[in-house]
Design a protein around this motif. Structure first.
Motif, mmCIF file in Angstrom:
data_model
loop_
_atom_site.group_PDB
_atom_site.id
_atom_site.type_symbol
_atom_site.label_atom_id
_atom_site.label_comp_id
_atom_site.label_asym_id
_atom_site.label_seq_id
_atom_site.Cartn_x
_atom_site.Cartn_y
_atom_site.Cartn_z
ATOM 1 N N ALA A 1 39.466 -47.132 49.399
ATOM 2 C CA ALA A 1 39.462 -45.826 48.813
ATOM 3 C C ALA A 1 38.763 -45.836 47.427
ATOM 4 C CB ALA A 1 40.823 -45.035 48.725
ATOM 5 N N LYS B 1 36.798 -48.556 54.548
ATOM 6 C CA LYS B 1 36.328 -49.013 53.413
ATOM 7 C C LYS B 1 37.450 -48.828 52.324
ATOM 8 C CE LYS B 1 33.923 -45.234 51.226
ATOM 9 N NZ LYS B 1 32.580 -45.134 50.076
ATOM 10 N N VAL C 1 33.761 -45.331 45.637
ATOM 11 C CA VAL C 1 33.356 -44.133 45.744
ATOM 12 C C VAL C 1 31.854 -43.985 45.020
ATOM 13 C CG1 VAL C 1 35.199 -42.587 46.207
ATOM 14 C CG2 VAL C 1 34.412 -43.239 43.750
ATOM 15 N N GLU D 1 32.107 -40.761 49.080
ATOM 16 C CA GLU D 1 33.618 -41.034 49.165
ATOM 17 C C GLU D 1 33.917 -41.383 50.836
ATOM 18 O OE1 GLU D 1 35.822 -37.673 48.058
ATOM 19 O OE2 GLU D 1 34.856 -37.492 46.042
ATOM 20 N N THR D 2 33.287 -41.028 51.631
ATOM 21 C CA THR D 2 33.516 -41.504 53.088
ATOM 22 C C THR D 2 32.623 -42.623 53.568
ATOM 23 O OG1 THR D 2 32.642 -39.710 54.113
ATOM 24 C CG2 THR D 2 34.851 -39.432 53.384
ATOM 25 N N PRO E 1 37.914 -44.092 54.372
ATOM 26 C CA PRO E 1 38.588 -44.479 53.262
ATOM 27 C C PRO E 1 39.913 -44.941 53.294
ATOM 28 C CG PRO E 1 37.201 -42.662 52.667
ATOM 29 C CD PRO E 1 37.286 -42.766 54.289
#
Length: 198
Positions: A50, A48, A53, A57-58, A72
């Motif tokens: 970065a 995805k 968020v 975040e991941t 990310p």
């Protein structure tokens, strides 16, 4: 989706694109397909942008809070470096990637990898968004999903932005966007234009 039987034994890849407005279930469908592949013991890698968020975040996370672990990345070329020895590559929010995402998906498919891409096909003004039109053009399979218009209850295909912010990229959820059908979207736009002139 019908897949021809592989008589030659040669591994063949292809590109699937899942598109639609916000709140149409694109990420939900992406996660569903990837989880089914994992149950079948296929090797899966998910990526995805970065910048996304909003929920995590991941992880790739749907509006219904379903999630799947992802990596990310800032540059689509990174996918080629990280997607080694995999059967399937999932890519979420493809509209935010650079123009190399087209070549990346083509290269992966030519390597025999199934590529599943999800993204917004139109921005908040109803215009084609980022690289999605080109991804749709090269896709072997396309799934167009619809949300429900919050104004009239008909099928919605446009993400209406409730704020006056003009930039094409503005991350947000229900506080910033709502799904609308073409008629209700245009009525909202007319009111916005009218209020600007008052």
């Amino acid at each position: 989706m019908f897949i021809e039987p592989n008589i030659s034994g040669e591994r063949r890849g292809w590109i699937e694109v899942i598109c639609g407005s916000m709140f149409s279930g694109k990420t939900e469908e992406l996660i569903r397909r990837l989880k089914r592949a994992k149950i079948a013991n296929l090797k899966v890698e998910i990526f995805k942008p970065a910048i996304d968020v909003r929920y995590d975040e991941t992880d790739v996370v749907s509006h219904d809070s379903n999630s799947i672990h992802s990596t990310p990345i800032d540059n689509s070329q990174t996918i080629l470096l990280l997607a080694n020895d995999v059967d399937i590559v999932g890519i979420d929010e493809a509209q935010f990637f650079d123009d190399e995402i087209i070549n990346v998906c083509e290269k992966l498919a030519l390597k025999g990898i199934r590529v599943i891409v999800a993204g917004l096909d139109m921005d908040f003004k109803g215009r084609p968004f980022g690289q999605m039109p080109k991804l749709l053009a090269i896709a072997d399979f396309i799934t167009k999903l619809h949300a429900i218009c919050v104004r009239c209850g008909h099928l919605a295909n446009i993400s209406y932005r409730k704020s006056a912010e003009e930039g094409q990229v503005l991350l947000g959820e229900q506080d910033v966007y709502e799904p609308r059908c073409r008629k209700c979207y245009n009525e909202g736009q007319s009111r916005l234009v009218g209020s600007e002139h008052n």
